[in-house]
Write a protein that holds these residues in place. Structure first.
Motif, short mmCIF file in Angstrom:
data_model
loop_
_atom_site.label_atom_id
_atom_site.label_comp_id
_atom_site.label_asym_id
_atom_site.label_seq_id
_atom_site.Cartn_x
_atom_site.Cartn_y
_atom_site.Cartn_z
N LYS A 173 0.87 -1.18 0.00
CA LYS A 173 0.00 0.00 0.00
C LYS A 173 0.90 1.22 0.00
O LYS A 173 1.72 1.39 0.91
CB LYS A 173 -0.92 0.01 1.22
N ASP A 174 0.79 2.03 -1.04
CA ASP A 174 1.62 3.23 -1.17
C ASP A 174 3.11 2.91 -1.07
O ASP A 174 3.89 3.66 -0.46
CB ASP A 174 1.22 4.28 -0.11
N GLY A 228 -9.66 -6.77 5.28
CA GLY A 228 -9.63 -6.10 4.00
C GLY A 228 -9.91 -4.61 4.02
O GLY A 228 -10.07 -4.00 2.96
N LEU A 229 -9.96 -4.00 5.19
CA LEU A 229 -10.28 -2.57 5.28
C LEU A 229 -9.01 -1.74 5.14
O LEU A 229 -8.09 -1.86 5.96
CB LEU A 229 -10.97 -2.28 6.62
N MET A 230 -8.97 -0.89 4.10
CA MET A 230 -7.77 -0.09 3.84
C MET A 230 -7.41 0.82 5.01
O MET A 230 -6.23 1.05 5.30
CB MET A 230 -7.95 0.73 2.57
N VAL A 279 0.62 -8.75 -3.07
CA VAL A 279 -0.66 -8.12 -3.39
C VAL A 279 -0.48 -6.62 -3.52
O VAL A 279 0.09 -5.97 -2.63
CB VAL A 279 -1.73 -8.41 -2.31
N ASP A 280 -0.96 -6.07 -4.64
CA ASP A 280 -1.00 -4.63 -4.84
C ASP A 280 -2.37 -4.16 -4.33
O ASP A 280 -3.37 -4.21 -5.05
CB ASP A 280 -0.83 -4.32 -6.34
N LEU A 281 -2.41 -3.73 -3.08
CA LEU A 281 -3.69 -3.34 -2.47
C LEU A 281 -4.31 -2.13 -3.15
O LEU A 281 -5.51 -2.10 -3.42
CB LEU A 281 -3.50 -3.06 -0.98
N GLY A 306 -11.76 -5.54 -4.27
CA GLY A 306 -10.95 -5.34 -3.07
C GLY A 306 -11.73 -5.60 -1.80
O GLY A 306 -11.49 -4.98 -0.77
N TRP A 307 -12.69 -6.53 -1.90
CA TRP A 307 -13.54 -6.96 -0.78
C TRP A 307 -14.55 -5.89 -0.35
O TRP A 307 -15.18 -5.99 0.70
CB TRP A 307 -12.72 -7.39 0.44
#
Length: 238
Positions: free
Chosen positions: A10-11, A20-22, A50-52, A137-138
């Protein structure tokens, strides 16, 4: 059974999410390539990437970091997150990714996935909430049962299925063994367990089924509830 240590990007940073919560992202490394080297030194053969950001955007968002990981490691790598077309598949394979994971597109366009599986090393990612397939992304749940989707890819040429119980992912609450076995039985394809691995007992339970081909280990390693060296030794000796 193959152990797949996981790096979720992520970033440009290695993080883990809860369910799955960003917004739940916890950063574990600003230099993910160093983690890949560490996994390799511990005896891993594979890396799960994984590229979130890509999973939510529907296109690659951490390409430079992925390239850096690839350049600094000889591990085999499988990668997912926002891969929706053939050009993206080819781009990743061309930079040395060994196989690509198709998730949301497998629900929306299974015929595309089957077509790609005839040409390229494809893994299908089936993510489920209460037994129903999660997409985008869920962020959304479909009306399709996970086992129904798994069955659709039997004899398709897909190399493996990764099945994730989203409700357990990143929670260290234990792997959903029954769900994993149901996917393996429905598809007849090598099935990789994901979501909720807590400790060595989870690895033992999966081994005892004799039906699970692999397991993805993320937060259990990062939070220290699972000794990865012990897990590798157990799998080798089983």
């Amino acid at each position: 059974m193959t152990i797949y240590p996981a790096i979720d990007l992520k970033d440009g940073k290695a993080v883990r999410l809860t369910k799955g919560l960003m917004e739940s992202a916890k950063i574990y490394s600003n230099e993910p390539w160093e983690l890949a080297k560490k996994f390799e030194e511990m005896g891993s053969k594979w890396l799960h990437l994984v590229d979130l950001n890509g999973a939510f955007a529907g296109e690659p968002k951490n390409l430079e970091q992925i390239k850096k990981i690839r350049e600094n490691s000889s591990l085999k790598m499988q990668l997912g997150g926002g891969i929706r077309d053939e050009e993206t598949i080819k781009r990743y394979l061309n930079i040395g990714i060994n196989r690509v994971i198709l998730g949301s597109v497998a629900v929306k366009n299974p015929s595309f996935v089957k077509e790609m599986a005839k040409k390229y090393p494809i893994v299908v990612g089936i993510d489920a909430i209460d037994g129903y397939v999660a997409v985008e992304g869920w962020a959304k749940t479909s009306t399709m049962k996970a086992t129904e989707l798994a069955r659709a890819f039997a004899d398709s040429g897909v190399e493996a299925i990764i099945c994730t119980d989203v409700g357990r992912d990143g929670t260290l609450s234990g792997i959903n063994v029954d769900f994993t076995v149901s996917i393996a039985e429905a598809s007849g394809i090598e099935t990789i367990a994901s979501g909720g691995v807590k400790d060595i007992e989870d690895i033992k339970r999966l081994l005892e089924t004799k039906k699970v081909a692999g397991v993805i280990i993320g937060k259990a390693f990062y939070e220290g509830t699972l000794d990865l060296n012990e897990a590798f030794e157990l799998v080798i000796s089983y």
